[in-house]
Design an enzyme around this catalytic site. Structure first.
Site, short mmCIF file in Angstrom:
data_model
loop_
_atom_site.label_atom_id
_atom_site.label_comp_id
_atom_site.label_asym_id
_atom_site.label_seq_id
_atom_site.Cartn_x
_atom_site.Cartn_y
_atom_site.Cartn_z
NE ARG A 119 41.58 -57.81 26.36
CZ ARG A 119 40.78 -57.72 25.18
NH1 ARG A 119 39.94 -58.86 25.10
NH2 ARG A 119 41.11 -57.16 24.45
CD GLN A 124 36.94 -56.92 34.46
OE1 GLN A 124 36.74 -57.25 36.17
NE2 GLN A 124 36.43 -57.53 33.47
CG ASP A 127 42.51 -53.87 30.81
OD1 ASP A 127 42.83 -53.17 29.97
OD2 ASP A 127 41.69 -54.70 30.64
CB SER A 130 38.59 -52.27 29.98
OG SER A 130 39.23 -53.49 29.49
CE1 TYR A 224 43.17 -58.36 23.41
CE2 TYR A 224 44.57 -60.74 25.20
CZ TYR A 224 44.28 -58.66 24.69
OH TYR A 224 44.13 -58.15 25.81
P1 NAD Z 1 38.80 -55.64 21.53
O1 NAD Z 1 39.14 -54.18 21.06
O2 NAD Z 1 40.49 -56.95 21.04
O3 NAD Z 1 38.42 -55.82 20.46
C1 NAD Z 1 36.52 -55.33 20.08
C2 NAD Z 1 35.59 -56.38 20.12
O4 NAD Z 1 35.68 -56.74 18.37
C3 NAD Z 1 35.63 -57.40 20.38
O5 NAD Z 1 34.64 -57.80 21.28
C4 NAD Z 1 35.92 -58.76 19.39
O6 NAD Z 1 35.39 -59.82 19.59
C5 NAD Z 1 35.44 -58.01 18.68
N1 NAD Z 1 35.65 -58.34 17.27
C6 NAD Z 1 36.90 -58.95 16.50
N2 NAD Z 1 37.08 -58.62 15.33
C7 NAD Z 1 35.84 -58.57 15.12
C8 NAD Z 1 35.50 -59.04 13.63
N3 NAD Z 1 36.26 -59.82 12.23
N4 NAD Z 1 33.89 -58.85 13.21
C9 NAD Z 1 33.42 -58.53 14.45
N5 NAD Z 1 34.25 -58.07 15.72
C10 NAD Z 1 35.07 -58.46 16.16
O7 NAD Z 1 38.26 -56.98 22.28
P2 NAD Z 1 38.05 -55.46 23.67
O8 NAD Z 1 37.02 -54.55 24.15
O9 NAD Z 1 38.79 -55.31 24.63
O10 NAD Z 1 37.53 -56.67 25.32
C11 NAD Z 1 36.59 -57.87 24.63
C12 NAD Z 1 36.20 -58.98 25.95
O11 NAD Z 1 37.42 -59.22 27.08
C13 NAD Z 1 35.48 -58.64 26.69
O12 NAD Z 1 34.69 -59.50 26.66
C14 NAD Z 1 35.51 -57.73 27.42
O13 NAD Z 1 34.78 -57.70 29.08
C15 NAD Z 1 37.00 -59.04 27.97
N6 NAD Z 1 37.60 -57.78 28.67
C16 NAD Z 1 38.42 -59.06 29.78
C17 NAD Z 1 39.01 -58.09 30.84
C18 NAD Z 1 39.50 -58.38 31.74
O14 NAD Z 1 38.59 -59.27 32.63
N7 NAD Z 1 40.46 -57.60 32.44
C19 NAD Z 1 40.03 -56.86 30.20
C20 NAD Z 1 39.14 -56.54 28.44
C21 NAD Z 1 38.68 -57.03 28.40
#
Ligand code: NAD
Length: 374
Positions: A119, A124, A127, A130, A224
């Site tokens: 990440r 990105q 990915d 995503s 994460y």
């Molecule tokens: P994910 O699928 O791992 O989790 C989904 C969401 O659930 C996350 O926001 C997490 O904080 C939340 N979560 C986890 N446990 C929880 C709980 N017990 N209660 C409530 N919420 C909970 O996450 P994702 O969608 O893949 O991405 C998370 C972050 O990472 C985002 O901000 C995203 O923009 C970032 N991201 C960045 C890149 C990159 O820069 N290449 C790639 C993917 C994601």
């Protein structure tokens, strides 16, 4: 080198390449061979792949290529068709698949797990988690609205008025934000929670009110969410139960990579919801965010709450899911083919390449060294 694109197992709609992405792979200097029928479920006919420059081939031919691009972990029958020294690029779930890693190693293969792209900003474009989560978040709302069977937006008509539906989204990552934006655009009143308080502005920007958990947890250096302590988790669960009891639709998206997803709504919390309300559990594939979720199925509790445990939400938009997956693959191939000469170079000093390499010429490379988010 030849890139082979085999069909998926029956019942899977996602194609690893579309006619548009085939043309882009060819521009990187590769030959592309696709298995006949590869885009059928996503409604891309063989003739379009052929027009884009691909050779139509049988299953053994596609799996026998120098570089095989797929969308899911191969079984023994597929691995038997691969040549030693070939490279497999696919979603492989390495953290949960020690036997597969052992097979890849034993067979002298190179395997790149496109579902473990680090990440970091520059990764990105590659990915797949995503790109698929974004579509799945949209589709979760469509499935919920269909099951709910009532308008999401409020209406005032000469014959009477309805209030808008209320939607509560737990987890505001890629999928959660897409779900919030979709529900908001359909006219619902949306509230959203995440354990990462820094996402509050993003939640508001797509149209929801941010509801913070009483004590927010830290985020680990890889971006994460981490598991919560038991006190924090109990506080959070009582918030989720309270919010869900007042919502028509609840969408849960909480995942902890490589582990079972946390239970956010226990049986009592689901039972406290109104009859006719709907939960879409987007963590169903990893065990689910509710105690009652059945992965892959929709159930209705005795109290009349539907829980949708679909694990193929993005695949229910197969043309766009395939296009985005295919473009993620093109972006990876472009990174690994700097001379655009059709030769894949495995530069293990590149943190993206290293992050996805689970096996290199039969040598086990998983897990990769940790890197920090940028
Ligand atoms: P994910 O699928 O791992 O989790 C989904 C969401 O659930 C996350 O926001 C997490 O904080 C939340 N979560 C986890 N446990 C929880 C709980 N017990 N209660 C409530 N919420 C909970 O996450 P994702 O969608 O893949 O991405 C998370 C972050 O990472 C985002 O901000 C995203 O923009 C970032 N991201 C960045 C890149 C990159 O820069 N290449 C790639 C993917 C994601």
């Amino acid at each position: 080198m030849r890139v082979g694109i085999p069909c998926q197992a029956p019942g899977h709609a996602l194609a690893a390449a579309t006619p548009r992405t085939v043309a882009r792979i060819i521009r990187l200097g590769y030959d592309v061979a696709v298995e006949r029928g590869v885009g059928e479920a996503a409604r891309f006919p063989d003739s379009d792949y052929e027009e884009a420059g691909a050779l139509l081939i049988d299953r053994a031919g596609a799996w026998g290529a120098d570089v095989v691009v797929s969308t899911g972990a191969p079984g023994t029958a597929e691995l038997d068709l691969m040549r030693p020294g070939a490279t497999l690029i696919s979603r492989l779930g390495p953290a949960r698949s020690p036997e597969l890693l052992d097979e890849l190693r034993r067979r002298g293969l190179t395997a790149l797990a496109i579902d473990t792209v680090p990440r970091i900003s520059r990764a990105q474009a590659m990915d797949v988690l995503s790109s698929q989560a974004n579509l799945a978040g949209y589709r979760a709302v469509i499935e919920a609205a269909s099951r709910f069977g009532r308008l999401l937006g409020g209406q005032v008509t000469a014959a009477g008025k309805f209030p808008p539906a209320t939607v509560y989204v737990i987890g505001a990552g890629v999928a959660g934000l897409a779900a919030i934006g979709t529900a908001h655009s359909l006219g619902a009143v949306v509230r959203g929670t995440d354990v990462r308080p820094e996402v509050a502005d993003q939640v508001r920007s797509v149209g929801a009110e941010f509801v913070p958990v009483p004590t927010a947890q830290e985020v680990s250096s890889d971006g994460y969410a981490k598991e919560m302590s038991s006190d924090q988790a109990a506080l959070a669960r009582s918030l989720y139960a309270r919010e869900s009891a007042g919502a028509d639709i609840v969408i849960t998206t909480a995942n902890i990579p490589g582990r079972r997803s946390p239970i956010l709504l226990d049986r009592a919390a689901v039972e406290a919801m109104r009859p006719g309300s709907v939960i879409v559990d987007m963590a169903a594939a990893n065990g689910g965010n509710t105690e009652l979720t059945v992965p892959g199925e929709t159930i209705t509790t005795p109290g009349g709450v539907a829980i949708i445990g679909a694990t193929d939400l993005a695949e229910r938009l197969p043309a766009q899911a395939s296009q985005l997956y295919g473009q993620n693959i093109v972006n990876l191939l472009a990174l690994m083919t700097p001379a655009k000469d059709g030769f894949l170079s495995l530069d293990l000093d590149d943190e993206v390449v290293r992050g996805i390499t689970v096996c290199a010429d039969g040598e086990l490379m998983w897990p990769p060294p940790p890197i920090s988010v940028s």
